[in-house]
Enzyme design. Structure first.
Site, PDB file in Angstrom:
ATOM      1  N   ASP A  26     -57.497 -36.460  69.605  1.00  0.00           N
ATOM      2  CA  ASP A  26     -55.889 -37.133  69.179  1.00  0.00           C
ATOM      3  C   ASP A  26     -55.809 -38.537  69.166  1.00  0.00           C
ATOM      4  O   ASP A  26     -55.063 -38.703  69.850  1.00  0.00           O
ATOM      5  CB  ASP A  26     -55.458 -36.133  70.344  1.00  0.00           C
ATOM      6  CG  ASP A  26     -55.321 -34.609  70.914  1.00  0.00           C
ATOM      7  OD1 ASP A  26     -54.757 -33.935  69.484  1.00  0.00           O
ATOM      8  OD2 ASP A  26     -54.591 -34.136  72.005  1.00  0.00           O
TER       9      ASP A  26
ATOM     10  N   THR B  97     -57.535 -30.508  65.544  1.00  0.00           N
ATOM     11  CA  THR B  97     -56.609 -31.633  65.162  1.00  0.00           C
ATOM     12  C   THR B  97     -54.641 -31.147  65.409  1.00  0.00           C
ATOM     13  O   THR B  97     -54.612 -30.395  66.043  1.00  0.00           O
ATOM     14  CB  THR B  97     -56.649 -31.550  63.324  1.00  0.00           C
ATOM     15  OG1 THR B  97     -56.524 -30.517  63.086  1.00  0.00           O
ATOM     16  CG2 THR B  97     -58.247 -32.293  63.394  1.00  0.00           C
TER      17      THR B  97
ATOM     18  N   LYS C 282     -49.489 -24.493  65.742  1.00  0.00           N
ATOM     19  CA  LYS C 282     -48.704 -23.890  66.408  1.00  0.00           C
ATOM     20  C   LYS C 282     -47.109 -23.555  65.338  1.00  0.00           C
ATOM     21  O   LYS C 282     -45.957 -23.600  65.392  1.00  0.00           O
ATOM     22  CB  LYS C 282     -47.885 -24.514  67.417  1.00  0.00           C
ATOM     23  CG  LYS C 282     -48.498 -24.897  68.818  1.00  0.00           C
ATOM     24  CD  LYS C 282     -48.440 -24.861  69.609  1.00  0.00           C
ATOM     25  CE  LYS C 282     -48.992 -25.969  70.580  1.00  0.00           C
ATOM     26  NZ  LYS C 282     -49.933 -27.357  70.436  1.00  0.00           N
TER      27      LYS C 282
ATOM     28  N   ALA D 284     -43.717 -21.391  63.816  1.00  0.00           N
ATOM     29  CA  ALA D 284     -43.314 -20.650  64.637  1.00  0.00           C
ATOM     30  C   ALA D 284     -42.001 -20.067  64.024  1.00  0.00           C
ATOM     31  O   ALA D 284     -40.798 -19.958  64.430  1.00  0.00           O
ATOM     32  CB  ALA D 284     -42.523 -21.040  66.313  1.00  0.00           C
TER      33      ALA D 284
ATOM     34  N   ILE E 278     -40.201 -17.694  60.620  1.00  0.00           N
ATOM     35  CA  ILE E 278     -40.416 -16.277  59.947  1.00  0.00           C
ATOM     36  C   ILE E 278     -41.851 -16.407  59.048  1.00  0.00           C
ATOM     37  O   ILE E 278     -42.227 -17.296  58.576  1.00  0.00           O
ATOM     38  CB  ILE E 278     -38.921 -15.981  58.870  1.00  0.00           C
ATOM     39  CG1 ILE E 278     -38.881 -17.433  57.888  1.00  0.00           C
ATOM     40  CG2 ILE E 278     -38.258 -15.444  60.303  1.00  0.00           C
ATOM     41  CD1 ILE E 278     -37.566 -16.596  57.164  1.00  0.00           C
ATOM     42  N   GLY E 279     -42.036 -15.397  58.508  1.00  0.00           N
ATOM     43  CA  GLY E 279     -43.513 -14.718  57.902  1.00  0.00           C
ATOM     44  C   GLY E 279     -43.072 -16.411  56.231  1.00  0.00           C
ATOM     45  O   GLY E 279     -44.155 -16.563  55.866  1.00  0.00           O
TER      46      GLY E 279
HETATM   47  P1  5BU Z   1     -55.836 -32.872  76.505  1.00  0.00           P
HETATM   48  O1  5BU Z   1     -55.633 -34.567  76.411  1.00  0.00           O
HETATM   49  O2  5BU Z   1     -56.849 -32.260  76.855  1.00  0.00           O
HETATM   50  O3  5BU Z   1     -54.275 -32.574  77.776  1.00  0.00           O
HETATM   51  O4  5BU Z   1     -54.800 -32.663  75.313  1.00  0.00           O
HETATM   52  C1  5BU Z   1     -54.634 -31.689  75.072  1.00  0.00           C
HETATM   53  C2  5BU Z   1     -54.473 -30.890  73.766  1.00  0.00           C
HETATM   54  O5  5BU Z   1     -53.929 -29.501  73.551  1.00  0.00           O
HETATM   55  C3  5BU Z   1     -52.897 -31.365  73.459  1.00  0.00           C
HETATM   56  O6  5BU Z   1     -53.691 -31.609  71.405  1.00  0.00           O
HETATM   57  C4  5BU Z   1     -51.901 -30.336  73.006  1.00  0.00           C
HETATM   58  O7  5BU Z   1     -51.060 -30.745  71.985  1.00  0.00           O
HETATM   59  C5  5BU Z   1     -52.939 -29.312  72.790  1.00  0.00           C
HETATM   60  N1  5BU Z   1     -52.312 -28.094  74.020  1.00  0.00           N
HETATM   61  C6  5BU Z   1     -52.199 -28.058  75.342  1.00  0.00           C
HETATM   62  O8  5BU Z   1     -52.145 -28.819  75.683  1.00  0.00           O
HETATM   63  N2  5BU Z   1     -51.332 -27.012  76.087  1.00  0.00           N
HETATM   64  C7  5BU Z   1     -51.436 -25.986  75.538  1.00  0.00           C
HETATM   65  O9  5BU Z   1     -51.071 -25.316  75.999  1.00  0.00           O
HETATM   66  C8  5BU Z   1     -51.776 -26.214  73.712  1.00  0.00           C
HETATM   67  C9  5BU Z   1     -52.160 -26.437  73.155  1.00  0.00           C
HETATM   68 BR1  5BU Z   1     -50.918 -24.166  72.867  1.00  0.00          BR
END
Ligand code: 5BU
Length: 270
Positions: free
Chosen positions: A39, A62, A98, A100, A102-103
Site C-alpha cells: 500500500d 495491490t 472489493k 460490490a 451488479i454483475g
Molecule cells: P495494514 O497496513 O496491514 O493494516 O493493511 C491492511 C490491508 O488489507 C489494507 O490494504 C486494507 O485495505 C486491506 N484490508 C483490511 O485491512 N481489512 C479487510 O478486512 C480487508 C482488506 Br477485506
C-alpha cells in the site's frame, strides 16, 4: 479430516480451482503463507519493495487505485513490471478491488477502465451484498482472459464494527458453493466453520500485525499465530507491519516465520 489439517502440498493436488492449486503449490515450495499488502502510492517504490520481498512471499496484494500514475501508459508499465516480478520470484498478484455492484457493472470494472484488472491480477475479491450475479459477472470476464483467474469472497472484514462474520459469512459460503471453479476461498479471520466433507477453501486474513493492536481508523490486528494457528486461516496479509519498517526484509522474515510456524504446528496436530 478438515481441510485446515491437510498440508498445502496435499491441498495443491486437489483444490478445485486452478489458481488455488497454483497458489498452494507456490506456498508449499517457497514455505511461505505471507502476502504483502503493497500500500504505497509511488509505483517505483512499490516495484522496488516487491523485488526485495519477492523470495519471502506467495502473493502481493495491490490497491491499484491508490497509486499515483501520471499517464495511462504508466499504469500499463507498472502492471507489466509487477507481472515480470511475479514471474521472477514465483508469486501471484491479488488486486484488493472489493467489487460490490451488479454483475453487468462489475464485468466492465474488472475488464476495462484504465486499470484492466483482469488482464494482470490473478486473484481479486468481491462483496456478497449484491448476490450471486456478482460472481457470474466477474467469472464471465475471467473466462475471456484465457489464463487462470480466481475470486475471494468477503465473508468478514478485519475492521471494528464490520457487518461480516457469523451468519453473513455462512451465507457467503453458500453463495460461493455456486461456483467452485472460480471462487478460491474467502477473506475472513479464520477457517470457514461448517465446511462440508471434501470442501477446501483458501482463507486469507488481513489485519495482521505482530503484537496485535489497531490503528486510529478502526483497523484491528490479530497475530499470525492467532489467525493461522488458532483460527485456521491460510494466508496472512500484512501491510504496515512490513512496508513501513526501516528494514522490510528482516521484518517480512519475522512474519513469514511466525505464519509458517503456526501452519506447521496446525498440520502436525492432525
Ligand atoms: P495494514 O497496513 O496491514 O493494516 O493493511 C491492511 C490491508 O488489507 C489494507 O490494504 C486494507 O485495505 C486491506 N484490508 C483490511 O485491512 N481489512 C479487510 O478486512 C480487508 C482488506 Br477485506
Amino acid at each position: 479430516m478438515s481441510y485446515t489439517m491437510r498440508t498445502y502440498e496435499a491441498r495443491a493436488e486437489t483444490h478445485p480451482t486452478e489458481i488455488g492449486r497454483r497458489l498452494l503449490t507456490i506456498m508449499a515450495s517457497k514455505k511461505t503463507n505471507l502476502c504483502i499488502s503493497a500500500d504505497l502510492t509511488d509505483p517505483s517504490q512499490i516495484l522496488a519493495l516487491v523485488d526485495k520481498l519477492g523470495p519471502q512471499i506467495c502473493l502481493v496484494k495491490t490497491h491499484i487505485d491508490i497509486i499515483t500514475f501520471t499517464t495511462p501508459s504508466s499504469i500499463t508499465d507498472f502492471t507489466t513490471a509487477l507481472s515480470a516480478l511475479a514471474t521472477k520470484h514465483n508469486f501471484l498478484i491479488f488486486e484488493d478491488r472489493k467489487f460490490a455492484d451488479i454483475g453487468s457493472t462489475v464485468a466492465h470494472q474488472y475488464r476495462g477502465g484504465v486499470y484492466r484488472i483482469a488482464s494482470w491480477s490473478h486473484i481479486t475479491n468481491a462483496h456478497t451484498v449484491p448476490g450471486p450475479g456478482i460472481i457470474a459477472g466477474l467469472h464471465s470476464v475471467a473466462k475471456e482472459v484465457g489464463e487462470p483467474r480466481g475470486l475471494l469472497m468477503l465473508g468478514e472484514m478485519s475492521s471494528e464494527g464490520n457487518l461480516g462474520g457469523g451468519e453473513y459469512l455462512q451465507k457467503t459460503v453458500e453463495m460461493a458453493r455456486g461456483d467452485r471453479e472460480f471462487v478460491v476461498g474467502f477473506i475472513a479471520q479464520g477457517k470457514v466453520d461448517g465446511a462440508k466433507e471434501g470442501e477446501d477453501w483458501i482463507v486469507m486474513s488481513p489485519g495482521v500485525k505482530l503484537g496485535g493492536g489497531g490503528d486510529a481508523l478502526g483497523q484491528r490486528y490479530n497475530t499470525p499465530q492467532s489467525v493461522v494457528g488458532d483460527k485456521g486461516s491460510d494466508v496472512v496479509i500484512v501491510g504496515r507491519g512490513v512496508i513501513m519498517s526501516e528494514d522490510p526484509v528482516t521484518d517480512a522474515e519475522k512474519y513469514r516465520v511466525a505464519a509458517w510456524g503456526a501452519y506447521e504446528k496446525r498440520v502436525a496436530a492432525a
